[in-house]
Design a protein around this motif. Sequence first.
Motif, PDB file in Angstrom:
ATOM      1  N   ASP A 272      -4.255  33.258 -80.151  1.00 45.49           N
ATOM      2  CA  ASP A 272      -4.588  34.683 -80.061  1.00 45.49           C
ATOM      3  C   ASP A 272      -3.935  35.340 -78.849  1.00 45.49           C
ATOM      4  N   ALA A 273      -3.917  34.618 -77.727  1.00 43.01           N
ATOM      5  CA  ALA A 273      -3.339  35.180 -76.501  1.00 43.01           C
ATOM      6  C   ALA A 273      -2.657  34.084 -75.699  1.00 43.01           C
ATOM      7  N   ILE A 274      -1.588  34.467 -75.022  1.00 39.03           N
ATOM      8  CA  ILE A 274      -0.966  33.568 -74.055  1.00 39.03           C
ATOM      9  C   ILE A 274      -1.150  34.186 -72.679  1.00 39.03           C
ATOM     10  N   VAL A 275      -1.215  33.334 -71.671  1.00 39.10           N
ATOM     11  CA  VAL A 275      -1.373  33.798 -70.299  1.00 39.10           C
ATOM     12  C   VAL A 275      -0.012  33.779 -69.619  1.00 39.10           C
ATOM     13  N   ASN A 276       0.259  34.857 -68.927  1.00 37.29           N
ATOM     14  CA  ASN A 276       1.501  35.011 -68.179  1.00 37.29           C
ATOM     15  C   ASN A 276       1.201  34.871 -66.694  1.00 37.29           C
ATOM     16  N   ALA A 277       1.928  34.006 -66.016  1.00 35.15           N
ATOM     17  CA  ALA A 277       1.858  33.900 -64.562  1.00 35.15           C
ATOM     18  C   ALA A 277       2.745  35.000 -63.995  1.00 35.15           C
ATOM     19  N   ALA A 278       2.144  36.143 -63.726  1.00 42.74           N
ATOM     20  CA  ALA A 278       2.875  37.353 -63.367  1.00 42.74           C
ATOM     21  C   ALA A 278       2.931  37.560 -61.855  1.00 42.74           C
ATOM     22  N   SER A 279       3.777  38.480 -61.455  1.00 41.62           N
ATOM     23  CA  SER A 279       3.800  38.932 -60.065  1.00 41.62           C
ATOM     24  C   SER A 279       2.885  40.155 -59.954  1.00 41.62           C
ATOM     25  N   THR A 280       2.543  40.546 -58.751  1.00 36.24           N
ATOM     26  CA  THR A 280       1.653  41.686 -58.566  1.00 36.24           C
ATOM     27  C   THR A 280       2.254  42.975 -59.132  1.00 36.24           C
ATOM     28  N   ALA A 281       3.572  43.086 -59.183  1.00 37.30           N
ATOM     29  CA  ALA A 281       4.218  44.305 -59.692  1.00 37.30           C
ATOM     30  C   ALA A 281       4.081  44.448 -61.200  1.00 37.30           C
ATOM     31  N   MET A 282       3.899  43.326 -61.925  1.00 38.88           N
ATOM     32  CA  MET A 282       3.752  43.349 -63.385  1.00 38.88           C
ATOM     33  C   MET A 282       4.984  43.929 -64.085  1.00 38.88           C
TER      34      MET A 282
ATOM     35  N   GLU B 206       0.154  32.203 -49.126  1.00 41.35           N
ATOM     36  CA  GLU B 206      -1.107  32.556 -49.799  1.00 41.35           C
ATOM     37  C   GLU B 206      -1.720  31.261 -50.337  1.00 41.35           C
ATOM     38  N   ARG B 207      -2.633  30.672 -49.584  1.00 38.63           N
ATOM     39  CA  ARG B 207      -3.122  29.332 -49.913  1.00 38.63           C
ATOM     40  C   ARG B 207      -4.613  29.291 -50.184  1.00 38.63           C
ATOM     41  N   ASP B 208      -5.183  30.417 -50.551  1.00 41.66           N
ATOM     42  CA  ASP B 208      -6.609  30.475 -50.866  1.00 41.66           C
ATOM     43  C   ASP B 208      -6.819  29.951 -52.283  1.00 41.66           C
ATOM     44  N   ARG B 209      -7.335  28.747 -52.387  1.00 42.84           N
ATOM     45  CA  ARG B 209      -7.547  28.106 -53.692  1.00 42.84           C
ATOM     46  C   ARG B 209      -8.473  28.936 -54.584  1.00 42.84           C
ATOM     47  N   ALA B 210      -9.407  29.668 -53.985  1.00 44.20           N
ATOM     48  CA  ALA B 210     -10.322  30.493 -54.779  1.00 44.20           C
ATOM     49  C   ALA B 210      -9.562  31.535 -55.593  1.00 44.20           C
ATOM     50  N   LEU B 211      -8.454  32.039 -55.068  1.00 41.61           N
ATOM     51  CA  LEU B 211      -7.650  33.002 -55.821  1.00 41.61           C
ATOM     52  C   LEU B 211      -6.972  32.340 -57.010  1.00 41.61           C
ATOM     53  N   LEU B 212      -6.524  31.103 -56.839  1.00 45.65           N
ATOM     54  CA  LEU B 212      -5.917  30.379 -57.954  1.00 45.65           C
ATOM     55  C   LEU B 212      -6.963  30.092 -59.032  1.00 45.65           C
ATOM     56  N   ASP B 213      -8.133  29.634 -58.617  1.00 44.18           N
ATOM     57  CA  ASP B 213      -9.230  29.402 -59.564  1.00 44.18           C
ATOM     58  C   ASP B 213      -9.585  30.689 -60.317  1.00 44.18           C
ATOM     59  N   SER B 214      -9.573  31.801 -59.592  1.00 45.04           N
ATOM     60  CA  SER B 214      -9.912  33.098 -60.189  1.00 45.04           C
ATOM     61  C   SER B 214      -8.951  33.478 -61.313  1.00 45.04           C
TER      62      SER B 214
ATOM     63  N   PHE C 234      -2.391  28.646 -71.655  1.00 49.42           N
ATOM     64  CA  PHE C 234      -2.104  28.871 -70.238  1.00 49.42           C
ATOM     65  C   PHE C 234      -0.856  28.110 -69.813  1.00 49.42           C
ATOM     66  N   PRO C 235      -0.069  28.700 -68.905  1.00 50.73           N
ATOM     67  CA  PRO C 235       0.894  27.890 -68.167  1.00 50.73           C
ATOM     68  C   PRO C 235       0.136  27.288 -66.979  1.00 50.73           C
ATOM     69  N   LEU C 236       0.790  26.509 -66.192  1.00 51.25           N
ATOM     70  CA  LEU C 236       0.190  25.992 -64.972  1.00 51.25           C
ATOM     71  C   LEU C 236       0.458  27.028 -63.875  1.00 51.25           C
ATOM     72  N   VAL C 237      -0.490  27.938 -63.691  1.00 49.94           N
ATOM     73  CA  VAL C 237      -0.327  29.081 -62.790  1.00 49.94           C
ATOM     74  C   VAL C 237      -0.071  28.589 -61.362  1.00 49.94           C
ATOM     75  N   GLY C 238       0.938  29.167 -60.741  1.00 47.47           N
ATOM     76  CA  GLY C 238       1.246  28.882 -59.351  1.00 47.47           C
ATOM     77  C   GLY C 238       2.112  27.665 -59.105  1.00 47.47           C
ATOM     78  N   ALA C 239       2.336  26.835 -60.126  1.00 45.98           N
ATOM     79  CA  ALA C 239       3.048  25.569 -59.912  1.00 45.98           C
ATOM     80  C   ALA C 239       4.567  25.711 -59.943  1.00 45.98           C
ATOM     81  N   GLY C 240       5.065  26.860 -60.308  1.00 48.70           N
ATOM     82  CA  GLY C 240       6.512  27.068 -60.363  1.00 48.70           C
ATOM     83  C   GLY C 240       7.031  27.608 -59.047  1.00 48.70           C
TER      84      GLY C 240
ATOM     85  N   ILE D 205      -2.900  21.416 -60.937  1.00 57.72           N
ATOM     86  CA  ILE D 205      -3.540  20.792 -62.098  1.00 57.72           C
ATOM     87  C   ILE D 205      -5.050  20.785 -61.937  1.00 57.72           C
ATOM     88  N   ASP D 206      -5.527  20.416 -60.751  1.00 63.15           N
ATOM     89  CA  ASP D 206      -6.973  20.396 -60.509  1.00 63.15           C
ATOM     90  C   ASP D 206      -7.577  21.789 -60.671  1.00 63.15           C
ATOM     91  N   ALA D 207      -6.906  22.800 -60.151  1.00 64.41           N
ATOM     92  CA  ALA D 207      -7.404  24.172 -60.279  1.00 64.41           C
ATOM     93  C   ALA D 207      -7.497  24.571 -61.745  1.00 64.41           C
TER      94      ALA D 207
END
Length: 178
Positions: free
Chosen positions: A17-27, A87-95, A114-120, A130-132
């Motif tokens: 139904d949906a794919i997740v994009n690991a985007a930049s803040t500018a979108m 930017e190393r706040d794990r809570a933001l990655l979890d979010s 989902f892709p693996l957000v932040g791993a690229g 992976i843990d996040a």
Amino acid sequence: MPTATAVHGDITTQDVDAIVNAASTAMRGGGGVDGAIHRAGGPTVLADCIARFPDGLATGDAGWTTAGNLPATWVIHTVGPNHAAGERDRALLDSCYRRSLEVADELGASSLAFPLVGAGVYGWPLDEAIDAAVSSILATTSHVQDVRLVSPHPQTARRLAAALEHESLTDREDDARS
């Protein structure tokens, strides 16, 4: 709690139904997963990003657009923290994972890739990324039934599968003790 599986493949070809994009803040598109999704989805994805997010999106948040030419109906864009830029706040990655599942629920999506957000290019250490992904997805209450963690790299897909299996075994052991 969604059922999660690891998939070796191309996120732009997932029939969900949906794919997740690991985007930049500018979108506004970019490299890696973001560029691949924009290329495969066509110009309507970018046009919808501009219309829906004229000021971009905050790190750790998520929002949706049309999927254009992709097999999915929607793209859920999420902005991971850039570990390489400090930017190393794990809570933001979890979010990113939690908010993406919340947006999927708002849309009524039952399947999500989902892709693996932040791993690229954002440089999160692979084990932490992976843990996040695994812990955040499995800890989030959602109506999404099918969650796929998609990686184009076979070794990363195997590591994701092992992490999901480990988490599943841990949950069963915790249930047995209860």
